[in-house]
Write a protein that holds these residues in place. Structure first.
Motif, PDB file in Angstrom:
ATOM      1  N   UNK A   3       0.807  -1.226   0.000  1.00  0.00           N
ATOM      2  CA  UNK A   3       0.000   0.000   0.000  1.00  0.00           C
ATOM      3  C   UNK A   3       0.839   1.275   0.000  1.00  0.00           C
ATOM      4  N   UNK A   4       1.979   1.258   0.700  1.00  0.00           N
ATOM      5  CA  UNK A   4       2.839   2.442   0.727  1.00  0.00           C
ATOM      6  C   UNK A   4       3.398   2.745  -0.658  1.00  0.00           C
ATOM      7  N   UNK A   5       3.743   1.699  -1.387  1.00  0.00           N
ATOM      8  CA  UNK A   5       4.287   1.864  -2.724  1.00  0.00           C
ATOM      9  C   UNK A   5       3.209   2.375  -3.681  1.00  0.00           C
ATOM     10  N   UNK A   6       1.986   1.875  -3.549  1.00  0.00           N
ATOM     11  CA  UNK A   6       0.876   2.332  -4.371  1.00  0.00           C
ATOM     12  C   UNK A   6       0.615   3.812  -4.116  1.00  0.00           C
ATOM     13  N   UNK A   7       0.589   4.200  -2.842  1.00  0.00           N
ATOM     14  CA  UNK A   7       0.373   5.603  -2.476  1.00  0.00           C
ATOM     15  C   UNK A   7       1.461   6.483  -3.081  1.00  0.00           C
ATOM     16  N   UNK A   8       2.707   6.048  -2.981  1.00  0.00           N
ATOM     17  CA  UNK A   8       3.824   6.820  -3.508  1.00  0.00           C
ATOM     18  C   UNK A   8       3.719   6.973  -5.022  1.00  0.00           C
ATOM     19  N   UNK A   9       3.334   5.905  -5.689  1.00  0.00           N
ATOM     20  CA  UNK A   9       3.184   5.924  -7.148  1.00  0.00           C
ATOM     21  C   UNK A   9       2.092   6.914  -7.575  1.00  0.00           C
ATOM     22  N   UNK A  10       0.956   6.869  -6.899  1.00  0.00           N
ATOM     23  CA  UNK A  10      -0.156   7.783  -7.204  1.00  0.00           C
ATOM     24  C   UNK A  10       0.258   9.217  -6.881  1.00  0.00           C
ATOM     25  N   UNK A  11       0.928   9.403  -5.756  1.00  0.00           N
ATOM     26  CA  UNK A  11       1.398  10.735  -5.357  1.00  0.00           C
ATOM     27  C   UNK A  11       2.319  11.314  -6.421  1.00  0.00           C
ATOM     28  N   UNK A  12       3.203  10.510  -6.969  1.00  0.00           N
ATOM     29  CA  UNK A  12       4.140  10.965  -7.992  1.00  0.00           C
ATOM     30  C   UNK A  12       3.392  11.341  -9.279  1.00  0.00           C
ATOM     31  N   UNK A  13       2.341  10.593  -9.619  1.00  0.00           N
ATOM     32  CA  UNK A  13       1.533  10.920 -10.802  1.00  0.00           C
ATOM     33  C   UNK A  13       0.831  12.266 -10.617  1.00  0.00           C
ATOM     34  N   UNK A  14       0.245  12.458  -9.441  1.00  0.00           N
ATOM     35  CA  UNK A  14      -0.463  13.707  -9.147  1.00  0.00           C
ATOM     36  C   UNK A  14       0.519  14.879  -9.203  1.00  0.00           C
ATOM     37  N   UNK A  15       1.661  14.724  -8.576  1.00  0.00           N
ATOM     38  CA  UNK A  15       2.671  15.781  -8.568  1.00  0.00           C
ATOM     39  C   UNK A  15       3.157  16.091  -9.980  1.00  0.00           C
ATOM     40  N   UNK A  16       3.319  15.062 -10.789  1.00  0.00           N
ATOM     41  CA  UNK A  16       3.768  15.237 -12.169  1.00  0.00           C
ATOM     42  C   UNK A  16       2.757  16.061 -12.977  1.00  0.00           C
ATOM     43  N   UNK A  17       1.472  15.743 -12.844  1.00  0.00           N
ATOM     44  CA  UNK A  17       0.433  16.484 -13.558  1.00  0.00           C
ATOM     45  C   UNK A  17       0.392  17.933 -13.064  1.00  0.00           C
ATOM     46  N   UNK A  18       0.508  18.124 -11.763  1.00  0.00           N
ATOM     47  CA  UNK A  18       0.512  19.458 -11.165  1.00  0.00           C
ATOM     48  C   UNK A  18       1.645  20.313 -11.743  1.00  0.00           C
ATOM     49  N   UNK A  19       2.838  19.758 -11.772  1.00  0.00           N
ATOM     50  CA  UNK A  19       3.998  20.486 -12.296  1.00  0.00           C
ATOM     51  C   UNK A  19       3.855  20.763 -13.793  1.00  0.00           C
ATOM     52  N   UNK A  20       3.360  19.771 -14.524  1.00  0.00           N
ATOM     53  CA  UNK A  20       3.211  19.928 -15.975  1.00  0.00           C
ATOM     54  C   UNK A  20       2.187  21.020 -16.299  1.00  0.00           C
ATOM     55  N   UNK A  21       1.093  21.073 -15.542  1.00  0.00           N
ATOM     56  CA  UNK A  21       0.094  22.121 -15.738  1.00  0.00           C
ATOM     57  C   UNK A  21       0.706  23.507 -15.513  1.00  0.00           C
ATOM     58  N   UNK A  22       1.507  23.636 -14.462  1.00  0.00           N
ATOM     59  CA  UNK A  22       2.124  24.937 -14.180  1.00  0.00           C
ATOM     60  C   UNK A  22       3.153  25.323 -15.243  1.00  0.00           C
ATOM     61  N   UNK A  23       3.934  24.371 -15.718  1.00  0.00           N
ATOM     62  CA  UNK A  23       4.904  24.679 -16.786  1.00  0.00           C
ATOM     63  C   UNK A  23       4.171  25.099 -18.065  1.00  0.00           C
ATOM     64  N   UNK A  24       3.096  24.408 -18.380  1.00  0.00           N
ATOM     65  CA  UNK A  24       2.313  24.742 -19.566  1.00  0.00           C
ATOM     66  C   UNK A  24       1.657  26.103 -19.409  1.00  0.00           C
ATOM     67  N   UNK A  25       1.142  26.382 -18.227  1.00  0.00           N
ATOM     68  CA  UNK A  25       0.536  27.693 -17.927  1.00  0.00           C
ATOM     69  C   UNK A  25       1.539  28.814 -18.200  1.00  0.00           C
ATOM     70  N   UNK A  26       2.759  28.631 -17.760  1.00  0.00           N
ATOM     71  CA  UNK A  26       3.797  29.649 -17.945  1.00  0.00           C
ATOM     72  C   UNK A  26       4.108  29.840 -19.432  1.00  0.00           C
ATOM     73  N   UNK A  27       4.130  28.755 -20.171  1.00  0.00           N
ATOM     74  CA  UNK A  27       4.412  28.839 -21.608  1.00  0.00           C
ATOM     75  C   UNK A  27       3.248  29.459 -22.380  1.00  0.00           C
ATOM     76  N   UNK A  28       2.037  29.023 -22.087  1.00  0.00           N
ATOM     77  CA  UNK A  28       0.857  29.464 -22.830  1.00  0.00           C
ATOM     78  C   UNK A  28       0.536  30.935 -22.567  1.00  0.00           C
ATOM     79  N   UNK A  29       0.666  31.383 -21.328  1.00  0.00           N
ATOM     80  CA  UNK A  29       0.270  32.745 -20.961  1.00  0.00           C
ATOM     81  C   UNK A  29       1.463  33.670 -20.728  1.00  0.00           C
ATOM     82  N   UNK A  30       2.580  33.371 -21.360  1.00  0.00           N
ATOM     83  CA  UNK A  30       3.801  34.186 -21.229  1.00  0.00           C
ATOM     84  C   UNK A  30       3.481  35.666 -21.453  1.00  0.00           C
ATOM     85  N   UNK A  31       4.015  36.513 -20.572  1.00  0.00           N
ATOM     86  CA  UNK A  31       3.870  37.978 -20.638  1.00  0.00           C
ATOM     87  C   UNK A  31       2.456  38.480 -20.354  1.00  0.00           C
TER      88      UNK A  31
END
Length: 111
Positions: A3-31
């Protein structure tokens, strides 16, 4: 699976999507400080709203939704600036407008 490994795996997926959304936001709405701030607020709000979710099925659906939103932002959102009355300036991003076909009132004929 542990269960700890499953939680960590899901947590990493969520964090990855969160970071990717913010990077895309910065690129799309630059300036565009207003759009950058609004998108930042909305992304953070949605993730905070669902931070206590425990259902794996719901979490997977939200991960998919976040990935889909990131794709739409990256591939479909255009940044346009109003520069004069009846005049707009398009700010294309690299890789966004892959096919530049001039407008024509008549349908293209197949060759």
């Amino acid at each position: 699976m542990c269960p700890e490994l499953t939680f960590l795996c899901v947590y990493m997926q969520v964090l990855s999507v969160f970071k990717k959304l913010h990077r895309t936001r910065i690129d799309v709405f630059r300036d565009d400080e207003k759009a950058l701030a609004a998108a930042r607020l909305k992304i953070n709000e949605e993730f905070k709203k669902n931070k206590r979710e425990t259902s794996e099925e719901s979490i997977e659906k939200m991960i998919k939704m976040g990935s889909d939103v990131e794709t739409v932002l990256r591939e479909a959102v255009l940044q346009v600036e109003h520069v004069e009355e009846n005049k707009l300036l398009l700010r294309p991003r690299e890789g966004l407008l892959l096919e530049n076909v001039p407008y024509c009132d008549e349908p293209r004929k197949n060759s």
